[in-house]
Design a protein around this motif. Structure first.
Motif, mmCIF file in Angstrom:
data_model
loop_
_atom_site.group_PDB
_atom_site.id
_atom_site.type_symbol
_atom_site.label_atom_id
_atom_site.label_comp_id
_atom_site.label_asym_id
_atom_site.label_seq_id
_atom_site.Cartn_x
_atom_site.Cartn_y
_atom_site.Cartn_z
ATOM 1 N N GLU A 1 -8.863 -10.277 -1.321
ATOM 2 C CA GLU A 1 -9.393 -9.301 -0.364
ATOM 3 C C GLU A 1 -8.297 -8.471 0.276
ATOM 4 O O GLU A 1 -8.549 -7.445 0.888
ATOM 5 N N GLY A 2 -7.100 -8.909 0.134
ATOM 6 C CA GLY A 2 -5.974 -8.158 0.661
ATOM 7 C C GLY A 2 -4.728 -9.017 0.529
ATOM 8 O O GLY A 2 -4.804 -10.132 0.045
ATOM 9 N N PHE A 3 -3.604 -8.452 0.928
ATOM 10 C CA PHE A 3 -2.395 -9.259 0.771
ATOM 11 C C PHE A 3 -1.312 -8.835 1.739
ATOM 12 O O PHE A 3 -1.227 -7.682 2.147
ATOM 13 N N GLN A 4 -0.494 -9.808 2.086
ATOM 14 C CA GLN A 4 0.677 -9.558 2.914
ATOM 15 C C GLN A 4 1.772 -9.050 1.982
ATOM 16 O O GLN A 4 2.165 -9.739 1.055
ATOM 17 N N CYS A 5 2.217 -7.822 2.249
ATOM 18 C CA CYS A 5 3.122 -7.158 1.310
ATOM 19 C C CYS A 5 4.563 -7.624 1.521
ATOM 20 O O CYS A 5 5.082 -7.601 2.629
ATOM 21 N N HIS A 6 5.205 -8.008 0.436
ATOM 22 C CA HIS A 6 6.597 -8.437 0.519
ATOM 23 C C HIS A 6 7.550 -7.250 0.629
ATOM 24 O O HIS A 6 8.698 -7.407 0.994
ATOM 25 N N THR A 7 7.062 -6.058 0.307
ATOM 26 C CA THR A 7 7.930 -4.883 0.325
ATOM 27 C C THR A 7 7.988 -4.238 1.709
ATOM 28 O O THR A 7 9.056 -3.986 2.250
ATOM 29 N N CYS A 8 6.790 -3.973 2.307
ATOM 30 C CA CYS A 8 6.783 -3.293 3.608
ATOM 31 C C CYS A 8 6.422 -4.246 4.741
ATOM 32 O O CYS A 8 6.482 -3.874 5.919
ATOM 33 N N GLY A 9 6.010 -5.462 4.392
ATOM 34 C CA GLY A 9 5.710 -6.454 5.422
ATOM 35 C C GLY A 9 4.336 -6.323 6.041
ATOM 36 O O GLY A 9 3.942 -7.137 6.873
ATOM 37 N N LYS A 10 3.592 -5.272 5.654
ATOM 38 C CA LYS A 10 2.268 -5.047 6.245
ATOM 39 C C LYS A 10 1.175 -5.724 5.418
ATOM 40 O O LYS A 10 1.390 -6.143 4.282
ATOM 41 N N TRP A 11 -0.018 -5.787 6.030
ATOM 42 C CA TRP A 11 -1.199 -6.279 5.334
ATOM 43 C C TRP A 11 -1.872 -5.106 4.635
ATOM 44 O O TRP A 11 -2.177 -4.094 5.258
ATOM 45 N N HIS A 12 -2.073 -5.188 3.334
ATOM 46 C CA HIS A 12 -2.810 -4.158 2.601
ATOM 47 C C HIS A 12 -4.209 -4.667 2.314
ATOM 48 O O HIS A 12 -4.369 -5.759 1.775
ATOM 49 N N LEU B 1 -4.363 4.606 -9.745
ATOM 50 C CA LEU B 1 -5.118 3.467 -9.259
ATOM 51 C C LEU B 1 -6.602 3.821 -9.309
ATOM 52 O O LEU B 1 -7.010 4.845 -8.780
ATOM 53 N N ILE B 2 -7.394 3.032 -9.994
ATOM 54 C CA ILE B 2 -8.795 3.367 -10.203
ATOM 55 C C ILE B 2 -9.664 2.942 -9.027
ATOM 56 O O ILE B 2 -10.404 3.715 -8.456
ATOM 57 N N LYS B 3 -9.604 1.700 -8.690
ATOM 58 C CA LYS B 3 -10.462 1.246 -7.605
ATOM 59 C C LYS B 3 -9.884 -0.009 -7.005
ATOM 60 O O LYS B 3 -9.061 -0.684 -7.603
ATOM 61 N N THR B 4 -10.348 -0.291 -5.835
ATOM 62 C CA THR B 4 -9.880 -1.466 -5.132
ATOM 63 C C THR B 4 -11.052 -2.418 -4.980
ATOM 64 O O THR B 4 -12.136 -2.008 -4.596
ATOM 65 N N VAL B 5 -10.838 -3.649 -5.323
ATOM 66 C CA VAL B 5 -11.913 -4.630 -5.186
ATOM 67 C C VAL B 5 -11.730 -5.368 -3.869
ATOM 68 O O VAL B 5 -10.670 -5.892 -3.580
ATOM 69 N N GLU B 6 -12.772 -5.370 -3.089
ATOM 70 C CA GLU B 6 -12.741 -6.159 -1.855
ATOM 71 C C GLU B 6 -13.867 -7.162 -1.949
ATOM 72 O O GLU B 6 -15.016 -6.814 -2.113
ATOM 73 N N ASN B 7 -13.525 -8.403 -1.865
ATOM 74 C CA ASN B 7 -14.528 -9.436 -2.073
ATOM 75 C C ASN B 7 -14.232 -10.580 -1.115
ATOM 76 O O ASN B 7 -13.290 -11.333 -1.286
ATOM 77 N N ALA B 8 -15.106 -10.714 -0.111
ATOM 78 C CA ALA B 8 -14.877 -11.707 0.925
ATOM 79 C C ALA B 8 -14.904 -13.132 0.375
ATOM 80 O O ALA B 8 -14.301 -14.040 0.933
ATOM 81 N N ALA B 9 -15.622 -13.309 -0.743
ATOM 82 C CA ALA B 9 -15.716 -14.650 -1.305
ATOM 83 C C ALA B 9 -14.433 -15.041 -2.038
ATOM 84 O O ALA B 9 -14.254 -16.175 -2.428
ATOM 85 N N MET B 10 -13.566 -14.086 -2.231
ATOM 86 C CA MET B 10 -12.319 -14.336 -2.956
ATOM 87 C C MET B 10 -11.158 -14.004 -2.039
ATOM 88 O O MET B 10 -10.536 -12.955 -2.161
ATOM 89 N N PRO B 11 -10.889 -14.881 -1.068
ATOM 90 C CA PRO B 11 -9.914 -14.526 -0.039
ATOM 91 C C PRO B 11 -8.582 -14.031 -0.597
ATOM 92 O O PRO B 11 -7.980 -13.140 -0.037
ATOM 93 N N GLU B 12 -8.142 -14.598 -1.724
ATOM 94 C CA GLU B 12 -6.834 -14.176 -2.221
ATOM 95 C C GLU B 12 -6.847 -12.745 -2.748
ATOM 96 O O GLU B 12 -5.811 -12.143 -2.947
#
Ligand code: ZN
Length: 180
Positions: A18-29, A5-16
């Protein structure tokens, strides 16, 4: 071989993105990775480090002075977004084109080069076999990785490159990569 994994993009202007609710572990990544890369072509093995006719660095790879590779990007548009999703993968080159590319690597003339034919040299495990898909290697500005354009076929990766992927697909790839 598994991608890094090279880098993670976090961008508040792009809510989808900025993170995600994981279907595998159920947590927010936090953050959604858009870049994954392979450190070497699949044909590479660490035992080649001691071989005088082989080498690997961040951009180039030679195996037994017979097979020649360059690290490239497959860029996939994300539908409805300005960002690209990117696979950092390796392509073969002919010896002639490899030598030219190495020679011109720091030369502005690089931009005038035609695309070079190559065979995709990583098996991306989220698709049907991707090893040896036909590609064209396009040079860019000095200091930027070449990009690959896959032969336009009905292979899912080729279709994704032409048509783009939905943000949900980016999330699905992140989930599978985080929990493999
Ligand atoms: Zn998870």
């Amino acid at each position: 071989m598994l991608p890094t994994l090279i880098k993670t993009v976090e961008n508040a202007a792009m809510p989808e993105l900025e993170g995600f609710q994981c279907h595998t572990c159920g947590k927010w990544h936090e953050g959604l990775p858009l870049d994954y890369a392979y450190d070497a072509p699949d044909y590479w093995s660490e035992s080649l480090r001691s071989d005088a006719d082989s080498f690997l660095n961040a951009d180039f790879c030679v195996i037994k002075n017979k097979d020649f590779f360059v690290r490239c990007l497959i860029e996939i548009p994300i539908i409805g977004r300005h960002e690209f999703f990117r696979w950092g993968v390796w392509s073969t080159l002919s010896k002639t084109n490899f030598d030219r590319l190495v020679d011109l690597w720091d030369n502005p003339k690089l931009l005038d080069e035609p695309a070079y034919f190559g065979w995709l040299s990583n098996s991306i495990n989220l698709y049907p076999e991707t090893l040896n898909l036909k590609t064209n290697v396009h040079s860019r500005n000095i200091g930027e990785r070449p990009y690959l354009v896959l032969e336009p076929t009905d292979h899912p990766l080729s279709i994704e490159q032409r048509s783009g992927m939905m943000p949900q697909r980016v999330r699905e790839i992140a989930e599978r990569s985080l929990h493999r």
